[in-house]
Scaffold this active site. Structure first.
Site, mmCIF file in Angstrom:
data_model
loop_
_atom_site.group_PDB
_atom_site.id
_atom_site.type_symbol
_atom_site.label_atom_id
_atom_site.label_comp_id
_atom_site.label_asym_id
_atom_site.label_seq_id
_atom_site.Cartn_x
_atom_site.Cartn_y
_atom_site.Cartn_z
ATOM 1 N N GLU A 44 0.835 -1.210 0.000
ATOM 2 C CA GLU A 44 0.000 0.000 0.000
ATOM 3 C C GLU A 44 0.870 1.260 0.000
ATOM 4 O OE1 GLU A 44 -3.412 1.895 3.028
ATOM 5 O OE2 GLU A 44 -2.190 0.190 3.636
ATOM 6 N N LYS A 114 -9.463 2.721 -2.003
ATOM 7 C CA LYS A 114 -9.717 2.100 -0.701
ATOM 8 C C LYS A 114 -11.111 2.450 -0.189
ATOM 9 C CE LYS A 114 -7.164 1.407 3.653
ATOM 10 N NZ LYS A 114 -5.919 1.800 4.366
ATOM 11 N N CYS A 150 -5.589 -3.069 2.539
ATOM 12 C CA CYS A 150 -5.382 -3.122 3.994
ATOM 13 C C CYS A 150 -6.680 -3.173 4.811
ATOM 14 C CB CYS A 150 -4.497 -1.958 4.440
ATOM 15 S SG CYS A 150 -3.535 -2.334 5.935
#
Length: 541
Positions: A44, A114, A150
């Site tokens: 990331e 995200k 994540c």
């Protein structure tokens, strides 16, 4: 068999070093191409380093990043068989996203932004990024992939992104910081998602130290029932690849997860070593400077520093007074000699007497002030040496002391990096014994003798603090487990001891507010995630 060869580049990025990070990515692109990799996956925000914090508020930073992303994309024209899934920032229509894009042959084939933005503990992504609830699916050699970043993996609601899309492999790009037990937690959330989606999970994690955060690496690939197919190194950069069969539920290599379980002490040691090494090197300090006392905290800090940086980059200074025992002087000298570090002893009695005489001649002078002035004289000398040679002063106080205020503001708290800031005293002893089991370095009596600040004759820590095993459990239950006063007492602790410890914790907040940065190794450290007010009358009792 027409498999898909997928590689993970477990990269140690430097926050803000956009050019350096892109050059490192390019190196791994070349390695991937040489190994006939189909898809290269990065961690990331590998392009900026994680977390870039308020750099994201600078338009010049975003512009510089965009320039290098376009440059890298154009370079991929020379690697027409390679796809790259890269973690980066994405700016569009005035909004900023934490993103992952699929690059191929000079084109951006798609971008995932995200969905779940963490805003707790050390994370504050909602300050910078916009969330987007939109899946990204692509295929290579008829193998169908989905993408998460994540925190998406940790929230069950993210399942909605892909539950109807029948992906075969979920790729998650991560900058997941370390604390004790975190690796197992990552496995649990990954295996849960693998089971829900009935797919493989490719977990690419960052590695390296970034201020208080430590990224431990340990990337992995698991199948739909949670078997490890591939594991990557902890604590260092790594690159490897794995051939994913082009049809579901084919037979693949299964790794025994219990083959090499790292002890807690080993994890903490490696985390502290990596954190210190990267803090020093990424900030271009020429080395570190440590004030030795002959006690266990400074001894442990010195050994960690040598493991992290090598003897030639570590300097130790002993500053005894009339209160310093002979064995402290002997043990400090012996340890410095064994570690082959530059060592200086400066007797500060003359300075101490001078301070005492000047202050006593002008006002009433308390015994506590006389004790603390010793720590402050030492701090002045350490900083004078640091100003001269540029070396970073390492603060050696531990979490138990910092929690209770058993430390001297502008004295033993002075320094640029608090190496043991998140390490309880009981863990200090465990680490010393663990390190000595590797090869005996720390003198045994440093570990065995009663802890003392040696600021007066016949002084012991337990004159003013509960035994450390009692103190540390109370602190752990309150800080990491977030239990109340009554809940802690229900564990069998004396009510007055608990009340006293929690009062000390509250009263010393102003000291912690001025403490140096230090590496996070527990689930709640005295860093950016500890946000109690200094002016505060509430006491849980």
């Amino acid at each position: 068999m027409n498999n898909v060869r997928i590689a993970i580049a477990q990269i140690n990025s430097v926050v803000g070093d956009i050019e350096g990070n892109f050059n490192k990515i390019l190196d791994y692109i070349k390695i991937s191409n040489d190994n006939k990799v189909d898809l290269l996956v990065t961690p990331e925000l590998v392009t900026t380093g994680y977390p870039p914090c308020d750099l994201l508020l600078r338009s010049s930073f975003i512009d510089e990043h965009s320039k290098y992303l376009n440059y890298l994309n154009n370079i991929l024209l020379d690697f027409d068989n390679l796809f790259v899934l890269i973690g980066h920032i994405h700016y569009e229509s005035g909004l900023l996203y934490n993103a992952a894009s699929l690059l191929h042959n000079g084109n951006i084939l798609g971008t995932y932004c995200k969905y779940q933005l963490p805003n707790y503990s050390v994370f504050d992504e909602k300050r910078y990024f916009t969330s987007q609830k939109k899946p990204f699916v692509f295929s290579i050699k008829n193998k169908v992939f989905g993408v998460m970043i994540c925190e998406d993996l940790w929230q069950e609601s993210s399942l909605e992104l892909y539950k109807e899309l029948e992906i075969e492999t979920l790729i998650t790009l991560n900058a997941s910081p370390f604390y004790i037990g975190k690796d197992h937690e990552r496995y649990l959330v990954s295996s849960r998602m693998a089971s829900y989606l009935d797919c493989m999970v490719v977990y690419a994690n960052a590695v390296g130290g970034q201020d208080e955060l430590i990224f431990d690496g340990g990337s992995f690939i698991i199948d739909s029932i949670g078997n490890y197919n591939k594991r990557f190194s902890f604590w260092k950069e790594d690159f490897s690849y794995f051939d994913i069969p082009n049809f579901k539920n084919s037979s693949v290599n299964i790794i025994n997860d219990n083959s090499d379980i790292e002890s807690i002490e080993s994890q903490v040691w490696n985390a502290l070593v990596l954190s210190l090494r990267n803090y020093v090197t990424k900030n271009s300090f020429p080395g570190v400077l440590i004030g030795l006392s002959g006690g266990i905290d400074s001894a442990l800090a010195l050994v960690i520093a040598v493991d992290a940086l090598g003897s030639s980059n570590v300097q130790a200074v002993m500053m005894p007074t009339c209160y310093t025992s002979d064995i402290s002087i002997q043990d400090a000298s012996l340890l410095a000699d064994v570690l082959n570090v530059e060592y200086t002893s400066i007797n500060i009695n003359e300075l101490l007497y001078l301070y005492n005489n000047i202050i006593s001649s002008k006002m009433e002078y308390s015994d506590l002030a006389k004790e603390n002035i010793q720590a402050r004289i030492r701090a002045n000398l350490l900083m004078a040496i640091s100003n001269t040679n540029g070396k970073l002063v390492i603060t050696t106080g531990n979490k138990s002391e910092l929690a209770t205020g058993y430390c001297t503001l502008y004295g033993d708290m002075v320094g640029g990096f608090a190496l043991l800031k998140d390490v309880y005293k009981t863990m200090v002893y465990k680490l010393a014994k663990w390190r000595n089991n590797q090869n005996h370095i720390i003198p045994e009596r440093v570990i065995l003798r009663a802890p003392t600040a040696e600021l007066r004759f016949d002084q012991n820590d337990q004159d003013v603090l509960p035994p450390y095993d009692v103190l540390d459990e109370i602190l752990y239950l309150y800080i990491e487990q977030n239990l109340t006063f009554q809940q802690i007492v229900s564990y069998g602790h004396d009510i007055e001891v608990v009340r006293r410890v929690l009062k000390l914790l509250r009263l010393s907040e102003y000291k912690r507010g001025q403490s140096s940065i230090g590496p996070k190794i527990t689930s709640c450290s005295f860093g950016s995630e500890w946000r109690y007010p200094i002016t505060n009358k509430f006491l849980d009792n």
